[in-house]
Write an enzyme that holds these catalytic residues in place. Structure first.
Site, mmCIF file in Angstrom:
data_model
loop_
_atom_site.group_PDB
_atom_site.id
_atom_site.type_symbol
_atom_site.label_atom_id
_atom_site.label_comp_id
_atom_site.label_asym_id
_atom_site.label_seq_id
_atom_site.Cartn_x
_atom_site.Cartn_y
_atom_site.Cartn_z
ATOM 1 N N GLU A 62 -23.221 3.123 0.641
ATOM 2 C CA GLU A 62 -23.481 1.810 1.223
ATOM 3 C C GLU A 62 -22.297 0.873 1.013
ATOM 4 O OE1 GLU A 62 -28.257 1.194 0.921
ATOM 5 O OE2 GLU A 62 -27.227 1.562 -0.979
ATOM 6 N N THR A 69 -31.320 -3.939 8.724
ATOM 7 C CA THR A 69 -30.172 -4.541 8.032
ATOM 8 C C THR A 69 -29.267 -5.329 8.970
ATOM 9 O OG1 THR A 69 -28.833 -2.536 8.355
ATOM 10 C CG2 THR A 69 -30.169 -2.671 6.345
ATOM 11 N N THR A 74 -26.196 2.029 10.945
ATOM 12 C CA THR A 74 -27.281 1.758 10.005
ATOM 13 C C THR A 74 -28.117 3.010 9.824
ATOM 14 O OG1 THR A 74 -29.183 0.340 9.519
ATOM 15 C CG2 THR A 74 -28.842 0.932 11.825
ATOM 16 N N TYR A 75 -28.669 3.143 8.637
ATOM 17 C CA TYR A 75 -29.616 4.213 8.339
ATOM 18 C C TYR A 75 -30.983 3.615 8.008
ATOM 19 C CZ TYR A 75 -25.124 6.546 7.843
ATOM 20 O OH TYR A 75 -23.852 7.010 8.069
ATOM 21 N N ASN A 76 -31.090 2.295 8.242
ATOM 22 C CA ASN A 76 -32.330 1.553 7.965
ATOM 23 C C ASN A 76 -32.782 1.722 6.515
ATOM 24 O OD1 ASN A 76 -32.759 0.514 10.674
ATOM 25 N ND2 ASN A 76 -33.207 2.632 11.246
ATOM 26 N N THR A 77 -31.796 1.693 5.619
ATOM 27 C CA THR A 77 -32.100 1.789 4.198
ATOM 28 C C THR A 77 -31.323 0.724 3.428
ATOM 29 O OG1 THR A 77 -30.312 3.383 3.808
ATOM 30 C CG2 THR A 77 -32.490 4.281 4.324
ATOM 31 N N CYS A 81 0.850 -1.189 0.000
ATOM 32 C CA CYS A 81 0.000 0.000 0.000
ATOM 33 C C CYS A 81 0.889 1.244 0.000
ATOM 34 C CB CYS A 81 -0.929 -0.001 1.212
ATOM 35 S SG CYS A 81 -2.157 1.323 1.164
#
Length: 547
Positions: free
Chosen positions: A518, A453, A441-444, A189
């Site tokens: 995401e 999720t 999480t954004y619950n999407t 790297c």
């Protein structure tokens, strides 16, 4: 639910402490109003003749000394913005200024620059994180810019990294940065290696050490063995490796020093995974981040070129998106069916163990990259030994390594307390960072809202630990094959085990309907799960030595 799954979002860290920047890029009208973009800031530094250290020890400087009759060599900020409307001044031969332009179009090769948050568009909390980071580190690197999709996590990450590198601890500052170089070099790297080469020199490190690991003190050379084992085959680490480091008479490590070194090694192994997994580009002020060649397009002014505004984004929606229009819905349906199966019946412990062994075996059959082996350059390979040593499946050729049962040695019940005892506060910071990534999480899911999720996040985390031989007795590993398709598994295994082989094609091939934010979240999960897996093997070996 497993101990790993008992992380509570309520205990997650808040991002109120560290890190920073200027806008990565902004429209010309904003520049003229006085909002200085980050790339233009770098360019401004070059114009003022700041001595920027480069890898080869050279400095970026004017090609020709300014003419003595040029008025006011010290360029004020207000003067700088006049350049945007009077670019012809930069082309005068008597100034001799060479204008660098970025090689890439933004912080990532994989993510369109327009989708990465800019300071002008983020909320006050993220702005504060950026400002604190810039004040503490005097820079905001592209890793942080990509992580800014998730500011809560970014705050926790930067707070932990700042503590490891700059606050009081068992190791001197130059040792810390050299260990970071060693860790990043194992995965070739160059981005992280170059970053910490500069930091190493800035804190007074001996430049001779950068000629190769054999030029470093014997104490650091001895760390090379556990560096390569943790990076590629952590299941092989034993208490004998620990004993060798702690009982070497003249060059021995203390337990506190070793804990600090192990945390740095695992942090930068996993950060290398994130760097490759997100296609992080070097900044314009780095050697590999700019060029002085003139652009092929002529419709942009010189200042636009210097700011990277001359690069149109060609990362339109992937052509396969229409074909994959049902991908998200199918995944959500499988999650629903698995939840119903959980409610109806629970598998026996014997069946759960069988499913783990099956998944562990199948993970070995996942082929990472068919490309040729990545041969490290001399600039990178000189920082570590045994360049042929790399990842191997732990059960290859019939070799059987005992399964690491998380119930026998877990981060929550064992590793956390050991780290916190020998390196105060770091255990707490790491735990907050692990929790933040796991519970974030954004619950999407893509365009769908109000989605739980947790099942998917747990499957990703446990699959990574399964590849490292770590088993949670109360998790049904049959769920992994239902939730993670083959292209996703290839990406996960490559990024976690051999990140230098990660390609844009791999990144684009999984979850094609999902947002880039995401996918960055996925990479945060992969990074933290990998770090915890490495830490568990290292801390277990240290515990066995101590007992």
């Amino acid at each position: 639910m497993s101990r790993r799954g008992r992380y509570s979002a309520e205990g997650a860290a808040t991002a109120d402490c560290l890190p920073a920047t200027f806008p990565h890029q902004c429209p010309k009208e904003q520049r003229l109003e006085g909002k200085e973009p980050f790339k233009l800031h770098c360019f401004y530094s070059l114009l003022r003749g700041k001595k920027q250290k480069r890898n080869g020890g050279n400095e970026m400087r004017h090609a020709i000394a300014p003419s003595p009759n040029v008025e006011n060599n010290s360029i004020a900020v207000t003067d700088l913005f006049k350049i945007c409307t009077h670019c012809e001044r930069l082309t005068k031969k008597d100034l001799g200024i060479r204008i660098p332009r970025p090689l890439g179009s933004g912080p990532s090769r994989f993510i369109p620059e327009k989708e990465i948050l800019q300071v002008s568009k983020v909320d006050a909390r993220t702005q504060a994180i950026f400002e604190d980071a810039f004040a503490a580190l005097h820079r905001l690197d592209n890793i942080s810019l990509v992580m800014s999709f998730h500011p809560q996590y970014l705050g926790s990450f930067l707070r932990t990294q700042h503590y490891l590198l700059q606050m009081d601890g068992p190791l001197p500052l130059h040792y810390r940065h050299y260990i970071c170089i060693m860790a990043a070099a194992r995965h070739q790297c160059s981005y992280l290696v170059n970053l910490h080469v500069n930091d190493f020199l800035q804190v007074g490190g001996n430049s001779k050490w950068l000629n190769g690991l054999n030029e470093a003190p014997q104490k650091l050379q001895q760390l090379g063995e556990i560096n390569k084992i943790l990076a590629h085959r952590p299941w092989l680490l034993t208490k004998e490796h620990i004993e060798h480091l702690l009982k070497t008479e003249e060059h021995s490590w203390s337990l506190a020093e070793l804990i600090h070194a192990v945390v740095l090694l695992t942090h930068y192994h996993s950060l290398s995974s994130f760097t490759f997994g997100c296609g992080i580009m070097p900044e314009i002020n780095c050697d590999s981040g700019h060029t002085f060649r003139p652009p092929s397009l002529s419709r942009y002014c010189a200042c636009d070129i210097a700011n990277g505004n001359g690069h149109a984004n060609h990362h339109d929606d992937l052509p396969g998106n229409q074909e994959m229009c049902g991908e998200v819905e199918e995944l959500m349906e499988r999650m629903k069916q698995l939840q119903e199966c959980r409610d109806d019946e629970e598998a026996s412990q014997e069946e759960m163990a069988t499913r783990f062994e099956k998944e562990k075996t199948e993970s070995m059959l996942v082929v990472m990259s068919e490309d040729e082996e990545c041969v490290p350059s001399r600039d990178i390979s000189r920082h570590f030994e045994d360049t042929s040593y790399g990842y191997q499946d732990f059960s290859r050729r019939g070799e059987q390594v005992p399964t690491f049962r998380a119930q026998d040695y877990s981060w929550e019940d064992h590793g956390f307390s050991l780290v916190n005892r020998l390196y105060p506060d770091v255990g707490q910071m790491l735990d907050e960072k692990f929790q933040m990534a796991y519970n974030l999480t954004y619950n999407t899911m893509a365009t769908h809202k109000d989605v739980d999720t947790s099942m998917l996040r747990r499957a990703i985390w446990n699959y990574i630990h399964c590849m490292f031989g770590i088993r949670y007795d109360d998790y049904d590993y049959g769920e992994i094959n239902q939730l993670l398709d083959r292209s996703f598994k290839i990406y996960i295994k490559t990024m976690v085990c051999s990140p230098e082989k990660t390609t844009k094609r791999m990144y684009e091939s999984f979850w094609r309907q999902f947002q880039h934010s995401e996918k960055v979240h996925v990479n945060l999960l992969l990074m933290e799960a990998r770090m915890q897996a490495e830490l568990l093997y290292a801390l277990r070996a240290i515990t066995r030595y101590m007992t």
